[in-house]
Design a protein around this motif. Structure first.
Motif, PDB file in Angstrom:
ATOM      1  N   ASN A 134       0.696  -1.035  -0.077  1.00  0.00           N
ATOM      2  CA  ASN A 134      -0.006  -0.194  -0.016  1.00  0.00           C
ATOM      3  C   ASN A 134       0.755   1.165  -0.024  1.00  0.00           C
ATOM      4  O   ASN A 134       2.061   1.129   0.322  1.00  0.00           O
ATOM      5  CB  ASN A 134      -0.796   0.054   1.289  1.00  0.00           C
ATOM      6  CG  ASN A 134      -2.030  -0.769   1.212  1.00  0.00           C
ATOM      7  OD1 ASN A 134      -2.625  -1.260   0.195  1.00  0.00           O
ATOM      8  ND2 ASN A 134      -2.328  -1.374   2.392  1.00  0.00           N
ATOM      9  N   THR A 135       0.408   2.319  -0.395  1.00  0.00           N
ATOM     10  CA  THR A 135       0.922   3.769  -0.260  1.00  0.00           C
ATOM     11  C   THR A 135      -0.248   4.570   0.419  1.00  0.00           C
ATOM     12  O   THR A 135      -1.421   4.616   0.172  1.00  0.00           O
ATOM     13  CB  THR A 135       0.985   4.347  -1.540  1.00  0.00           C
ATOM     14  OG1 THR A 135       1.797   3.360  -2.487  1.00  0.00           O
ATOM     15  CG2 THR A 135       1.659   5.588  -1.513  1.00  0.00           C
ATOM     16  N   VAL A 136       0.228   5.190   1.605  1.00  0.00           N
ATOM     17  CA  VAL A 136      -0.480   5.777   2.415  1.00  0.00           C
ATOM     18  C   VAL A 136      -0.066   7.048   2.659  1.00  0.00           C
ATOM     19  O   VAL A 136       1.106   7.371   2.813  1.00  0.00           O
ATOM     20  CB  VAL A 136      -0.608   5.162   4.075  1.00  0.00           C
ATOM     21  CG1 VAL A 136      -1.531   5.864   4.973  1.00  0.00           C
ATOM     22  CG2 VAL A 136      -0.963   3.869   3.985  1.00  0.00           C
ATOM     23  N   ALA A 150       9.255   7.178  13.916  1.00  0.00           N
ATOM     24  CA  ALA A 150       8.101   6.289  14.385  1.00  0.00           C
ATOM     25  C   ALA A 150       7.563   5.355  13.168  1.00  0.00           C
ATOM     26  O   ALA A 150       7.382   4.361  13.295  1.00  0.00           O
ATOM     27  CB  ALA A 150       7.097   7.259  14.712  1.00  0.00           C
ATOM     28  N   LEU A 151       7.796   6.120  11.932  1.00  0.00           N
ATOM     29  CA  LEU A 151       7.113   5.242  10.744  1.00  0.00           C
ATOM     30  C   LEU A 151       8.164   4.436  10.250  1.00  0.00           C
ATOM     31  O   LEU A 151       7.926   3.189   9.834  1.00  0.00           O
ATOM     32  CB  LEU A 151       6.733   6.316   9.804  1.00  0.00           C
ATOM     33  CG  LEU A 151       5.487   6.965  10.261  1.00  0.00           C
ATOM     34  CD1 LEU A 151       4.983   8.021   9.063  1.00  0.00           C
ATOM     35  CD2 LEU A 151       4.113   6.226  10.250  1.00  0.00           C
ATOM     36  N   GLU A 197      -1.058  -1.470   7.044  1.00  0.00           N
ATOM     37  CA  GLU A 197      -2.515  -1.234   6.838  1.00  0.00           C
ATOM     38  C   GLU A 197      -2.691   0.432   7.340  1.00  0.00           C
ATOM     39  O   GLU A 197      -1.896   0.910   8.067  1.00  0.00           O
ATOM     40  CB  GLU A 197      -3.248  -1.974   8.007  1.00  0.00           C
ATOM     41  CG  GLU A 197      -3.201  -3.377   7.653  1.00  0.00           C
ATOM     42  CD  GLU A 197      -3.745  -3.961   8.682  1.00  0.00           C
ATOM     43  OE1 GLU A 197      -4.924  -3.612   9.441  1.00  0.00           O
ATOM     44  OE2 GLU A 197      -3.381  -5.183   9.212  1.00  0.00           O
ATOM     45  N   PRO A 198      -3.382   1.127   6.477  1.00  0.00           N
ATOM     46  CA  PRO A 198      -3.462   2.505   6.618  1.00  0.00           C
ATOM     47  C   PRO A 198      -3.936   2.953   7.909  1.00  0.00           C
ATOM     48  O   PRO A 198      -3.386   4.053   8.644  1.00  0.00           O
ATOM     49  CB  PRO A 198      -4.587   3.014   5.740  1.00  0.00           C
ATOM     50  CG  PRO A 198      -4.540   1.954   4.652  1.00  0.00           C
ATOM     51  CD  PRO A 198      -4.149   0.697   5.204  1.00  0.00           C
ATOM     52  N   ARG A 199      -4.726   2.391   8.571  1.00  0.00           N
ATOM     53  CA  ARG A 199      -5.205   2.552  10.031  1.00  0.00           C
ATOM     54  C   ARG A 199      -4.105   2.584  10.977  1.00  0.00           C
ATOM     55  O   ARG A 199      -3.803   3.365  11.950  1.00  0.00           O
ATOM     56  CB  ARG A 199      -6.477   1.722  10.393  1.00  0.00           C
ATOM     57  CG  ARG A 199      -6.968   1.892  11.780  1.00  0.00           C
ATOM     58  CD  ARG A 199      -8.094   0.971  12.020  1.00  0.00           C
ATOM     59  NE  ARG A 199      -7.705  -0.468  11.905  1.00  0.00           N
ATOM     60  CZ  ARG A 199      -6.932  -1.425  12.505  1.00  0.00           C
ATOM     61  NH1 ARG A 199      -6.514  -0.865  13.759  1.00  0.00           N
ATOM     62  NH2 ARG A 199      -6.740  -2.650  12.202  1.00  0.00           N
ATOM     63  N   LYS A 200      -3.161   1.530  10.832  1.00  0.00           N
ATOM     64  CA  LYS A 200      -2.192   1.318  11.690  1.00  0.00           C
ATOM     65  C   LYS A 200      -1.160   2.451  11.469  1.00  0.00           C
ATOM     66  O   LYS A 200      -0.563   3.023  12.652  1.00  0.00           O
ATOM     67  CB  LYS A 200      -1.443  -0.142  11.575  1.00  0.00           C
ATOM     68  CG  LYS A 200      -2.378  -1.023  12.319  1.00  0.00           C
ATOM     69  CD  LYS A 200      -1.505  -2.403  11.948  1.00  0.00           C
ATOM     70  CE  LYS A 200      -2.531  -3.543  12.636  1.00  0.00           C
ATOM     71  NZ  LYS A 200      -1.883  -4.826  12.504  1.00  0.00           N
ATOM     72  N   VAL A 201      -0.679   2.770  10.256  1.00  0.00           N
ATOM     73  CA  VAL A 201       0.200   4.098  10.050  1.00  0.00           C
ATOM     74  C   VAL A 201      -0.733   5.212  10.731  1.00  0.00           C
ATOM     75  O   VAL A 201       0.279   5.929  11.523  1.00  0.00           O
ATOM     76  CB  VAL A 201       0.293   4.143   8.597  1.00  0.00           C
ATOM     77  CG1 VAL A 201       1.274   5.683   8.251  1.00  0.00           C
ATOM     78  CG2 VAL A 201       1.074   2.935   7.951  1.00  0.00           C
ATOM     79  N   GLN A 253       0.018   9.256  15.585  1.00  0.00           N
ATOM     80  CA  GLN A 253      -0.941   9.898  16.202  1.00  0.00           C
ATOM     81  C   GLN A 253      -0.125   9.825  17.552  1.00  0.00           C
ATOM     82  O   GLN A 253      -0.352  10.584  18.501  1.00  0.00           O
ATOM     83  CB  GLN A 253      -2.492   9.412  16.299  1.00  0.00           C
ATOM     84  CG  GLN A 253      -3.560   9.658  15.470  1.00  0.00           C
ATOM     85  CD  GLN A 253      -4.653   9.292  15.507  1.00  0.00           C
ATOM     86  OE1 GLN A 253      -4.793   8.058  16.233  1.00  0.00           O
ATOM     87  NE2 GLN A 253      -5.632   9.787  14.864  1.00  0.00           N
ATOM     88  N   HIS A 254       0.423   8.696  17.842  1.00  0.00           N
ATOM     89  CA  HIS A 254       1.352   8.459  19.276  1.00  0.00           C
ATOM     90  C   HIS A 254       2.326   9.423  19.165  1.00  0.00           C
ATOM     91  O   HIS A 254       2.807   9.390  20.382  1.00  0.00           O
ATOM     92  CB  HIS A 254       1.602   6.936  19.272  1.00  0.00           C
ATOM     93  CG  HIS A 254       0.437   5.920  19.483  1.00  0.00           C
ATOM     94  ND1 HIS A 254      -0.147   6.136  20.723  1.00  0.00           N
ATOM     95  CD2 HIS A 254      -0.107   5.043  18.809  1.00  0.00           C
ATOM     96  CE1 HIS A 254      -1.128   5.325  20.725  1.00  0.00           C
ATOM     97  NE2 HIS A 254      -1.016   4.524  19.481  1.00  0.00           N
TER      98      HIS A 254
END
Length: 145
Positions: A21-23, A41-42, A67-71, A76-77
């Motif tokens: 994926n590309t987010v 972080a990423l 997964e986009p949601r996890k990124v 956010q953290h």
């Protein structure tokens, strides 16, 4: 026996494959420290292939088996304000200068990604009035109301 279990769907050892994926994210970054914090972080995230940051546009592009949601959660953290990248090139939108689509803060050549734009009901009635004047069956004929 293992073949028969897999054939019938009882084999739980097979893991689901992740897609490449590309987010794209919009992250508010003010300085080199902010940029470094997000990049670290990423980069440490499992499955990430590359992280590209454009601080001028506040854009972060992450590619990999992620997964986009996890990124989004990972950024956010870090304490940064983050959202999915809301802009698309203006030539992909049917009406790029409609009130909900046009955004002064968008990068050059981009507008907000608005999937459905609802027009006011009076404008729709006006448009319907003019489209009913003409006939597709006989283009030379028109009706006068």
């Amino acid at each position: 026996m293992g073949y028969l279990r897999r054939l019938l769907g009882f084999d739980h050892t097979h893991k689901k494959r992740r897609q490449f994926n590309t987010v794209e994210l919009k992250v508010r970054m003010d300085c080199d420290g902010c940029e470094l914090k997000v990049k670290n972080a990423l980069s440490n995230m499992k499955g990430v292939h590359s992280v590209e940051i454009n601080r001028k546009q506040n854009k972060v592009t992450v590619t990999g088996y992620i997964e986009p949601r996890k990124v989004l959660k990972r950024v956010q953290h870090t304490g940064k304000r983050v959202e999915m990248w809301p802009y698309v090139p203006y030539n992909l939108v049917m009406h790029p200068y409609v009130v909900g689509t046009y955004d002064k803060r968008a990068p050059p050549g981009h507008v907000r990604n608005v999937e459905t734009i609802t027009a006011p009901s009076s404008a729709m009635k006006e448009e319907e009035k003019y489209t009913k004047l003409f006939s597709d069956d006989n283009p030379n004929a028109c009706s006068i109301m």
